[in-house]
Design an enzyme around this catalytic site. Structure first.
Site, PDB file in Angstrom:
ATOM      1  N   HIS A 146      17.568  78.020  86.383  1.00  0.00           N
ATOM      2  CA  HIS A 146      17.216  77.306  85.227  1.00  0.00           C
ATOM      3  C   HIS A 146      16.205  78.006  84.400  1.00  0.00           C
ATOM      4  O   HIS A 146      15.690  79.036  84.960  1.00  0.00           O
ATOM      5  CB  HIS A 146      16.927  75.798  85.558  1.00  0.00           C
ATOM      6  CG  HIS A 146      17.863  75.186  86.011  1.00  0.00           C
ATOM      7  ND1 HIS A 146      18.172  74.794  87.534  1.00  0.00           N
ATOM      8  CD2 HIS A 146      18.796  74.328  85.416  1.00  0.00           C
ATOM      9  CE1 HIS A 146      19.110  73.955  87.535  1.00  0.00           C
ATOM     10  NE2 HIS A 146      19.737  73.793  86.389  1.00  0.00           N
ATOM     11  N   ASP A 201      15.776  78.850  77.724  1.00  0.00           N
ATOM     12  CA  ASP A 201      17.079  78.057  77.465  1.00  0.00           C
ATOM     13  C   ASP A 201      17.334  78.257  76.038  1.00  0.00           C
ATOM     14  O   ASP A 201      18.445  78.430  75.492  1.00  0.00           O
ATOM     15  CB  ASP A 201      16.746  76.599  77.872  1.00  0.00           C
ATOM     16  CG  ASP A 201      16.989  76.197  78.968  1.00  0.00           C
ATOM     17  OD1 ASP A 201      17.805  77.195  79.836  1.00  0.00           O
ATOM     18  OD2 ASP A 201      16.891  75.039  79.479  1.00  0.00           O
TER      19      ASP A 201
HETATM   20  C1  LIG Z   1      15.892  73.254  82.625  1.00  0.00           C
HETATM   21  C2  LIG Z   1      17.557  73.380  82.079  1.00  0.00           C
HETATM   22  C3  LIG Z   1      18.330  72.056  82.354  1.00  0.00           C
HETATM   23  C4  LIG Z   1      17.864  70.818  81.750  1.00  0.00           C
HETATM   24  C5  LIG Z   1      19.060  69.820  81.733  1.00  0.00           C
HETATM   25  C6  LIG Z   1      18.524  68.345  81.308  1.00  0.00           C
HETATM   26  C7  LIG Z   1      18.039  68.477  79.886  1.00  0.00           C
HETATM   27  C8  LIG Z   1      19.778  67.597  81.568  1.00  0.00           C
HETATM   28  C9  LIG Z   1      20.605  67.741  82.849  1.00  0.00           C
HETATM   29  C10 LIG Z   1      21.043  66.236  83.284  1.00  0.00           C
HETATM   30  C11 LIG Z   1      20.913  65.494  81.883  1.00  0.00           C
HETATM   31  C12 LIG Z   1      20.799  63.977  81.832  1.00  0.00           C
HETATM   32  C13 LIG Z   1      22.034  63.433  82.831  1.00  0.00           C
HETATM   33  O1  LIG Z   1      23.272  63.978  82.009  1.00  0.00           O
HETATM   34  C14 LIG Z   1      22.086  61.721  82.520  1.00  0.00           C
HETATM   35  C15 LIG Z   1      21.976  61.457  80.988  1.00  0.00           C
HETATM   36  C16 LIG Z   1      22.939  61.650  80.300  1.00  0.00           C
HETATM   37  C17 LIG Z   1      22.786  60.971  79.006  1.00  0.00           C
HETATM   38  O2  LIG Z   1      23.951  61.411  77.959  1.00  0.00           O
HETATM   39  C18 LIG Z   1      21.704  61.566  78.091  1.00  0.00           C
HETATM   40  C19 LIG Z   1      20.411  61.442  78.979  1.00  0.00           C
HETATM   41  C20 LIG Z   1      20.671  62.011  80.250  1.00  0.00           C
HETATM   42  C21 LIG Z   1      19.575  61.418  81.032  1.00  0.00           C
HETATM   43  C22 LIG Z   1      20.803  63.540  80.494  1.00  0.00           C
HETATM   44  C23 LIG Z   1      19.503  64.071  79.807  1.00  0.00           C
HETATM   45  C24 LIG Z   1      19.614  65.757  80.002  1.00  0.00           C
HETATM   46  O3  LIG Z   1      20.507  66.190  79.139  1.00  0.00           O
HETATM   47  C25 LIG Z   1      19.603  66.308  81.308  1.00  0.00           C
HETATM   48  C26 LIG Z   1      18.347  65.778  82.042  1.00  0.00           C
HETATM   49  C27 LIG Z   1      18.121  74.475  82.154  1.00  0.00           C
HETATM   50  O4  LIG Z   1      17.665  75.482  82.347  1.00  0.00           O
HETATM   51  S1  LIG Z   1      19.740  74.481  81.489  1.00  0.00           S
HETATM   52  C28 LIG Z   1      20.326  76.094  81.767  1.00  0.00           C
HETATM   53  C29 LIG Z   1      20.873  76.320  82.990  1.00  0.00           C
HETATM   54  N1  LIG Z   1      21.623  77.639  83.262  1.00  0.00           N
HETATM   55  C30 LIG Z   1      22.911  78.076  82.415  1.00  0.00           C
HETATM   56  O5  LIG Z   1      23.119  77.362  81.569  1.00  0.00           O
HETATM   57  C31 LIG Z   1      23.098  79.350  82.790  1.00  0.00           C
HETATM   58  C32 LIG Z   1      24.740  79.348  82.982  1.00  0.00           C
HETATM   59  N2  LIG Z   1      25.078  78.401  83.636  1.00  0.00           N
HETATM   60  C33 LIG Z   1      25.015  78.496  85.267  1.00  0.00           C
HETATM   61  O6  LIG Z   1      24.386  79.271  85.832  1.00  0.00           O
HETATM   62  C34 LIG Z   1      25.441  77.283  85.872  1.00  0.00           C
HETATM   63  O7  LIG Z   1      26.437  76.517  84.924  1.00  0.00           O
HETATM   64  C35 LIG Z   1      24.442  76.120  86.473  1.00  0.00           C
HETATM   65  C36 LIG Z   1      23.739  75.793  85.234  1.00  0.00           C
HETATM   66  C37 LIG Z   1      23.712  76.714  87.481  1.00  0.00           C
HETATM   67  C38 LIG Z   1      25.183  75.001  86.921  1.00  0.00           C
HETATM   68  O8  LIG Z   1      26.010  75.441  88.121  1.00  0.00           O
HETATM   69  P1  LIG Z   1      27.455  74.316  88.394  1.00  0.00           P
HETATM   70  O9  LIG Z   1      27.800  74.835  89.759  1.00  0.00           O
HETATM   71  O10 LIG Z   1      27.228  73.100  88.216  1.00  0.00           O
HETATM   72  O11 LIG Z   1      28.446  74.855  87.368  1.00  0.00           O
HETATM   73  P2  LIG Z   1      29.281  76.266  87.197  1.00  0.00           P
HETATM   74  O12 LIG Z   1      29.096  77.159  88.380  1.00  0.00           O
HETATM   75  O13 LIG Z   1      29.054  76.867  86.030  1.00  0.00           O
HETATM   76  O14 LIG Z   1      30.626  75.912  87.008  1.00  0.00           O
HETATM   77  C39 LIG Z   1      31.093  74.665  86.301  1.00  0.00           C
HETATM   78  C40 LIG Z   1      32.317  74.156  87.153  1.00  0.00           C
HETATM   79  O15 LIG Z   1      32.829  73.092  86.234  1.00  0.00           O
HETATM   80  C41 LIG Z   1      34.189  73.162  85.910  1.00  0.00           C
HETATM   81  N3  LIG Z   1      34.701  73.119  84.451  1.00  0.00           N
HETATM   82  C42 LIG Z   1      34.124  73.259  83.468  1.00  0.00           C
HETATM   83  N4  LIG Z   1      34.594  72.490  82.489  1.00  0.00           N
HETATM   84  C43 LIG Z   1      35.786  71.939  82.982  1.00  0.00           C
HETATM   85  C44 LIG Z   1      36.647  71.080  82.373  1.00  0.00           C
HETATM   86  N5  LIG Z   1      36.819  70.872  81.215  1.00  0.00           N
HETATM   87  N6  LIG Z   1      37.695  70.606  83.316  1.00  0.00           N
HETATM   88  C45 LIG Z   1      37.377  71.033  84.698  1.00  0.00           C
HETATM   89  N7  LIG Z   1      36.746  71.538  85.207  1.00  0.00           N
HETATM   90  C46 LIG Z   1      35.735  72.226  84.466  1.00  0.00           C
HETATM   91  C47 LIG Z   1      34.434  74.986  86.168  1.00  0.00           C
HETATM   92  O16 LIG Z   1      35.676  75.202  86.373  1.00  0.00           O
HETATM   93  C48 LIG Z   1      33.464  75.046  87.259  1.00  0.00           C
HETATM   94  O17 LIG Z   1      34.170  74.664  88.472  1.00  0.00           O
HETATM   95  P3  LIG Z   1      34.008  75.362  89.917  1.00  0.00           P
HETATM   96  O18 LIG Z   1      32.698  75.330  90.315  1.00  0.00           O
HETATM   97  O19 LIG Z   1      35.221  75.043  90.805  1.00  0.00           O
HETATM   98  O20 LIG Z   1      34.285  76.914  89.546  1.00  0.00           O
END
Ligand SMILES: C[C@H](CCC[C@@H](C)[C@H]1CC[C@H]2[C@@H]3[C@H](O)C[C@@H]4C[C@H](O)CC[C@]4(C)[C@H]3C[C@H](O)[C@]12C)C(=O)SCCNC(=O)CCNC(=O)[C@H](O)C(C)(C)COP(=O)(O)OP(=O)(O)OC[C@H]1O[C@@H](n2cnc3c(N)ncnc32)[C@H](O)[C@@H]1OP(=O)(O)O
Length: 382
Positions: free
Chosen positions: A122, A152
Site C-alpha cells: 500500500h 497512491d
Molecule cells: C492505502 C490505500 C488503500 C486504501 C483503500 C481504502 C480507501 C478502501 C479499502 C476498503 C474501502 C472501503 C470498503 O470497500 C467498504 C466501503 C465501501 C463503500 O462503497 C465506500 C466506503 C467503504 C468504507 C470503503 C472506503 C474505502 O474505499 C476503503 C476503506 C492504498 O495504498 S491503495 C494501493 C494499493 N496498491 C495497488 O493498487 C498496487 C497494485 N495492486 C496490488 O498490489 C493489489 O491489487 C493489492 C492492492 C495488493 C490487492 O491485492 P489482491 O490480492 O486483493 O488483488 P490482486 O492480486 O491485484 O488481484 C485481483 C484479483 O481479482 C480478480 N479480478 C479482478 N477483476 C475481476 C473481475 N471483474 N471478475 C473476476 N475476477 C476479477 C483478479 O483476477 C485477481 O484474482 P486472482 O487473485 O485469482 O489472480
C-alpha cells in the site's frame, strides 16, 4: 472538454486507479469502470462521471466481452499486481495485438518487474521504497507519511494520468498505442526529484525535522493559535521574513539571524508564544494581503467558504451535497466539467455500455444467463 471522444476502461481497484479514471472523466473522457460481477460493494469512492459495467473475468464470456470493449477503447487502466492480467489472458501482448492503438496503463505499486513486482503493498510501502519517507517527519520522531497522498495519488494516479495523456498525444503522430508501466514507488520518487537533486546544496544537511523545509525552520512551520487552531508560515525569502516579523510585532534586532540554524529552536519558541496570543481570525486580519506568507490552516468544514477559494470556485458541491475540490488545472477554452450526479451502482450501466459497443440484445441476454455479466437494472434497460 479536452478529452472528449476518448473511451477509457478502468478495471476496478482500490484508490489510485479510481482517481486516475476520475481525472480523465472530469476532463471529458468516457470512463467505464469494470466491476466484478460477483461483488456487491464498490470500493471506488472516486467514481465521479463514470459508468459501471459488471463482468466476471474469471469466465471466458467475461474475458471476451472485455476484449471486445478493448478493441473499441482508447485506454485501459489496470490496477492489479503484475501477473494478474496475464493469468486472465488479458495481458498487453494479447490486447495490443487485437487493438494496436490501445494505451494499456498498468498502475501498480512496484511496477511490472523486479523482486517485489508480485508482492502486495500500500501507499506507505511505496513511499518507503521511494526513499522519500526517510525525509518526512518531525525531529526525533519516526518517519511520518502524508496520509496516502504521495504514492497512491500523486505518484500513482496523477503520474499515470500524465502517462496516458502523453501516450494519447504521441498516438496522434504514430497511430500506435503502448504499455505504461506506472509504478507508484517510481512515481513518488520522481515527484521527489527536488529533494534528490538538492542533496548537495546543504538544505538537507541536518537530521530529519531540523532542516529548512521539513519543519526545522521557524519561518517554515505551523503554529497554534489562542483557540487551538493553526497558522501556516512559509516566509523563506528575507523580504518575506521581514514582513512576518512585522506582523508578529517582533523587532529583528532582538532576534538571532534568520538562517542561523543553531538558533532555530530558540526562534521557534518565540514565534510559538507569539502565535498563541491571537485567534486564527485575528492573525488573518494581521496577515491577509501582506507578503508575509502566513495563511490559516483551513479544515474541510471551512475550506470552501474561505474568501479566496470561494471567489475562485475552487470547491464544488454535487447533487448529494458532497463538497469536493474542483478539477485542476483550469483550462481556459476546454475546462473540466465535473459530473454532479451520484456515483454509479455496480453494474448499473452494463446493458447500455454493451449495446453502445455493438453487442446485440440476444448476445447480452446470453451473457447474462451465463453469469459473464451482471446488472443492477437487468430488465429496465434491455
Ligand atoms: C492505502 C490505500 C488503500 C486504501 C483503500 C481504502 C480507501 C478502501 C479499502 C476498503 C474501502 C472501503 C470498503 O470497500 C467498504 C466501503 C465501501 C463503500 O462503497 C465506500 C466506503 C467503504 C468504507 C470503503 C472506503 C474505502 O474505499 C476503503 C476503506 C492504498 O495504498 S491503495 C494501493 C494499493 N496498491 C495497488 O493498487 C498496487 C497494485 N495492486 C496490488 O498490489 C493489489 O491489487 C493489492 C492492492 C495488493 C490487492 O491485492 P489482491 O490480492 O486483493 O488483488 P490482486 O492480486 O491485484 O488481484 C485481483 C484479483 O481479482 C480478480 N479480478 C479482478 N477483476 C475481476 C473481475 N471483474 N471478475 C473476476 N475476477 C476479477 C483478479 O483476477 C485477481 O484474482 P486472482 O487473485 O485469482 O489472480
Amino acid at each position: 472538454m479536452a478529452l472528449a471522444g476518448v473511451q477509457v476502461l478502468e478495471l476496478a481497484g482500490l484508490a489510485p486507479a479510481p482517481f486516475c479514471g476520475m481525472i480523465l472523466a472530469d476532463f471529458g473522457a468516457k470512463v467505464i469502470r469494470v466491476d466484478k460481477a460477483k461483488s456487491s460493494v464498490a470500493s471506488d469512492t472516486m467514481a465521479r462521471g463514470k459508468r459501471s459495467i459488471a463482468l466476471d473475468l474469471k469466465c471466458p464470456g467475461g474475458v471476451s466481452v472485455l476484449k471486445k470493449l478493448c478493441k473499441q477503447s482508447d485506454v485501459l487502466i489496470e490496477p492489479f499486481r503484475h501477473g494478474v492480467m496475464e493469468n486472465l489472458g488479458l495481458g498487453p501482448d494479447v490486447l495490443l495485438k487485437e487493438n494496436p492503438q490501445l494505451i494499456y496503463a498498468r498502475l501498480t505499486g512496484f511496477g511490472q518487474s523486479g523482486k517485489f513486482a508480485r508482492a502486495a503493498g500500500h501507499d506507505i510501502n511505496y513511499v518507503s521504497l521511494s526513499g522519500l519517507l526517510s525525509k518526512l517527519g518531525r525531529k526525533h520522531e519516526e518517519p511520518t507519511f502524508p496520509l496516502n497522498l504521495l504514492a497512491d495519488f500523486a505518484g500513482g494516479s496523477y503520474i499515470c494520468a500524465l502517462g496516458i495523456v502523453m501516450s494519447l498525444f504521441e498516438r496522434t503522430r504514430s497511430g500506435q498505442g503502448q504499455v505504461i508501466d506506472s509504478s507508484m514507488v517510481e512515481g513518488a520518487a520522481y515527484l521527489g526529484s527536488f529533494v534528490y537533486k538538492t542533496q548537495n546544496t546543504g538544505i538537507w544537511s541536518q537530521p530529519r525535522g531540523e532542516n529548512l523545509l521539513d519543519g526545522g525552520a521557524p519561518f517554515y512551520s505551523t503554529y497554534t493559535t489562542s483557540e487551538g487552531k493553526y497558522m501556516a508560515v512559509g516566509a523563506i525569502e528575507p523580504q518575506f521574513y521581514k514582513e512576518l516579523l512585522k506582523g508578529l510585532d517582533l523587532d529583528p534586532s532582538d532576534l538571532p539571524s534568520q538562517m542561523s540554524f543553531t538558533d532555530w529552536p530558540k526562534l521557534k519558541k518565540i514565534f510559538t508564544e507569539r502565535f498563541l496570543e491571537k485567534t486564527q481570525e485575528q492573525w488573518c486580519e494581521v496577515f491577509d494581503g501582506t507578503d508575509a506568507c502566513v495563511t490559516p490552516v483551513l479544515t474541510f468544514d471551512n475550506v470552501a467558504a474561505h474568501p479566496h477559494n470561494k471567489e475562485r470556485g475552487s470547491f464544488v458541491c454535487n447533487d448529494e451535497g458532497e463538497v469536493s475540490p474542483r478539477p485542476a488545472p483550469v483550462l481556459s477554452r476546454t475546462p473540466a466539467i465535473p459530473a454532479m450526479g451520484r456515483d454509479p451502482f455496480l453494474g448499473e450501466n452494463t446493458y447500455e455500455i454493451l449495446s453502445e459497443n455493438g453487442f446485440s440484445a440476444k448476445e447480452i441476454s446470453d451473457l447474462q444467463a451465463s453469469g459473464a455479466i451482471a446488472s443492477n437494472k437487468p430488465k429496465s434497460q434491455l
